[in-house]
Design a protein around this motif. Structure first.
Motif: not given
Lengths: 418, 296
Positions: A104, A125, A195, B113, B121-122, B125, B129, B206-209, B211, B213-214
């Motif tokens: 971003i 991702q 992913a 997960l 994993a994806v 999304f 907003q 804010f990140l739009n997506t 998963n 991993r965050q």
């Protein structure tokens, strides 16, 4: 009764309040200075146009990012040597790293610098995080390596030159079945926290089902795994005749090596994650014979691919370019050619940057391109239309240190079918 | 130059730093912040993409009221989870507590997960907003930070805050003074979780997506670094640390490929040169006395 706080606490609290006020003022000033930073309303200046590339130089995707950087550098040289262009184009590289927030930030930075279009980011991702920003600001994006489902659907400014795994992956299965029509027992391995792997394995399973094959076992691994003894033992007990692997390069190289060492002799079909020469040093002679479907073949004999190969070998020594490098080259090439066409039509004169971006997107989607990947075009949504795919077999050199993806079959699809 | 998008990331960093600071103010080294951050983010991502009552449109917009509701729900769910696990894990101390909270982060990551509705994993999304540009997020992030900062500032004069400070200095002595140490520690843990949960809900938009991993172990370490660099003796320490360390990799972009090397050097040299962090009580006292001498 509340006790009176000692004077030192009062002083400290006053200090904290003052510092907080200072911080608030600082944040307020930053917010004011950093507002409305997209120069879309300004008229398009004469001189070279800038393409922004946000690709991964750091983080776990940097192996791919380095290959992409080579592709973009080769593409710039290709454009320079093709004679004076109607409109010169230069590339601004930024590190998009391997996480969402960095992608971003890189996109925002490049858009603020007035780029006409963006190339990237490396991972799907990241694309789901950064592409909506470009979409909202009306900046064309060409993704060189996003293969997940739903990328062009983010918006009409988003396109890609990397064919979805759903189109490519099943082709290698067909080749394995052609070699041994008697295959009934298939084992599948994939990294469940990745992913790319989870998306691709779903496609492999669908393709297996369409060919009336049910996996005898599906083994889940983790992205960071390097020791696969347990899942391999579990899978080999079921005597599979074909193995399908959808894992990233390093893990995949180790997995193949361990499979062979533990006695598996059958065919191995791998997914796009192993589509890089970087696996040769890992699985060495054990890589020999694995089947992979590719969107690019170094052995494709067309003028543009020969030129691409020649420039690549000049810069990086005598080795064939990987697919991801060819796709990065292609992402530059399609934008470059669309800009030249638009310039010749006069579409880039007397417009603002924002209008130029919109026109470039329309022109990009309209065109057909003769690229190292073969002839490609786009759907109105921005999905790549590529009709030539390749099935390759890894052939290792006698020393087992180096090898190549030998083209075994070229397949033509009329359009990208799911 | 810092654009509004980066500013929002900095504010989110400051909020996460505060969330690590709160248990630390009661002497508890908890690394569970990313777990609660992930809970808030996943909840907001799920609600705004699946629950039509929130008013998300096909064009991808969301009413502001729905965002506020998600912030509240994200904080609430994270707080409830903290209340449940807090009683168990807060029996541990020091490094053992840290390890238990790392386990919590891992358990939640693996759960997100593998749950059937969190996108694997994806991830999730196309999150709608509430604002058209990144600038819109500055206000809610700043408001959340101001609220948390105001609360932390008040806490220092409140019985709960003093009890937390007493436990940090000496837990046994505090218990002998009649402080209910279990409840005080639990309160700090829950407050930290509420803050992280709300921050996650904001970050998801804010990140739009969103998963799995965050909310990983990496985030535990990053957020801990905010507190270590900024200082753990005042709530302003983690705020300053979070703002600086989030901005630094982006501000170092002009130096090219070595920017992360320089970033690593800052993290290394920070605690060496300023062992108590950038914001120390002495600094605050100096700031508080500033101007007094002239008046006298």
């Amino acid at each position: 009764m509340t006790p009176t706080p000692p004077p030192s606490t009062v002083v400290r609290q006053r200090g904290a309040l003052r510092l907080a006020a200072l911080l608030a003022a600082g944040i307020g000033a930053l917010a004011w200075l950093g507002r409305s930073s997209d120069p879309a309303a300004q008229p398009l200046t004469a001189g070279p146009l800038t393409l922004g590339a946000a690709i991964a130089f750091t983080g776990n995707a940097n192996l791919y990012g380095q290959d992409q950087r080579m592709g973009l550098a080769v593409a710039e040289r290709w454009a320079q040597q093709a004679g004076p262009p109607a409109r010169p184009v230069r590339v601004l590289l930024e590190d998009g790293a391997s996480d969402e927030a960095s992608a971003i930030a890189a996109f925002n930075l490049l858009i603020r610098q007035g780029v006409i279009a963006l190339i990237g980011p490396t991972l799907s991702q990241q694309a789901f995080a950064a592409d909506p920003i470009a979409q909202r600001l009306g900046v064309p994006v060409v993704a060189p390596s996003n293969t997940a489902k739903g990328i062009p659907e983010i918006g009409h400014f988003i396109s890609r030159v990397s064919a979805q795994s759903s189109v490519i992956a099943p082709l290698s299965l067909d080749e394995a079945l052609r070699r041994d029509p008697g295959i009934r027992r298939v084992a599948v391995f994939y990294a469940q926290d990745d992913a790319y792997s989870t998306a691709e394995v779903a496609i492999f399973e669908k393709a297996l089902a369409a060919r009336r094959l049910t996996p005898v076992t599906v083994q889940r691994t983790q992205l960071a795994d390097n020791d696969f003894q347990t899942p391999i033992t579990a899978a080999l007990q079921l005597r599979p005749q074909l193995l399908v692997l959808s894992v990233q390069a390093v893990a995949g190289g180790n997995l193949i090596r361990q499979l062979r060492e533990l006695g598996y002799r059958g065919q191995i079909v791998v997914g796009n994650g192993l589509n890089t020469p970087n696996i040769y040093p890992i699985c060495q002679r054990w890589c020999d014979g694995i089947l992979i479907a590719q969107a690019y073949s170094p052995e494709l004999n067309t003028p543009i691919n020969r030129r691409f190969q020649q420039l690549f070998r000049q810069a990086h020594g005598d080795r064939p370019p990987p697919q991801i490098t060819a796709q990065a080259f292609t992402s530059y090439q399609v934008l470059f050619e669309a800009i030249q066409r638009l310039q010749r039509k006069g579409g880039l004169t007397g417009v603002t940057l924002g209008q130029a971006r919109t026109r470039l997107m329309a022109e990009l989607l309209r065109g057909r391109y003769d690229t190292p990947l073969g002839p490609i075009g786009f759907t109105p949504k921005g999905e790549v239309l590529q009709d030539r795919f390749y099935v390759a077999e890894v052939r290792m050199a006698p020393g087992g240190r180096d090898g190549r993806f030998a083209l075994v079959r070229e397949r033509t699809l009329q359009e990208a079918k799911p | 130059m810092i654009d509004n998008g980066l500013l929002v990331q900095m504010l989110i960093g400051a909020l996460l730093g505060l969330s690590v600071y709160l248990p630390l103010a009661a002497g508890q080294l908890s690394l569970a912040t990313p777990a609660f951050y992930a809970v808030g983010g996943t909840l907001a991502a799920l609600l705004s993409t699946r629950w039509s009552a929130l008013g998300a449109t096909a064009a991808g917009t969301l009413p502001l009221g729905s965002l506020v509701l998600e912030l509240l729900l994200g904080g609430l769910l994270a707080g409830l989870l903290a209340l449940l696990v807090g009683r168990l894990v807060l029996r541990l101390q020091g490094i053992y507590l840290a390890i238990a909270t790392i386990a919590l982060v891992e358990i939640l990551r693996v759960a997100i997960l593998n749950l059937p509705f969190t996108g694997g994993a994806v991830g999730i999304f196309g999150i709608p907003q509430p604002f058209a540009t990144a600038a819109g997020y500055v206000l809610p992030a700043l408001a959340l930070l101001a609220l948390a900062g105001w609360w932390c500032q008040r806490l220092e004069g409140m019985p709960l805050g003093r009890a937390m400070a007493a436990i940090r200095d000496d837990e046994l002595a505090a218990r002998c003074m009649g402080i209910d140490t279990t409840n005080v520690k639990l309160s700090a843990f829950v407050l930290s979780a509420v803050l992280a949960g709300s921050t996650g809900a904001l970050a998801a938009h804010f990140l739009n997506t969103w998963n799995a991993r965050q909310g990983s172990f990496d985030v535990s370490i990053t957020t801990l670094a905010f507190v270590v660099l900024g200082g753990s003796r005042s709530w302003l320490g983690p705020v300053v640390g979070g703002l600086l360390l989030t901005a630094l990799p982006e501000l170092l972009r002009p130096v090219g490929d070595v920017r992360l090397v320089l970033f690593g050097l800052v993290i290394l040299l920070g605690p060496v040169l300023a062992p108590q962090g950038l914001i120390t009580p002495a600094l605050l006292a100096r700031l508080g006395r500033w101007g007094e001498e002239k008046e006298r």
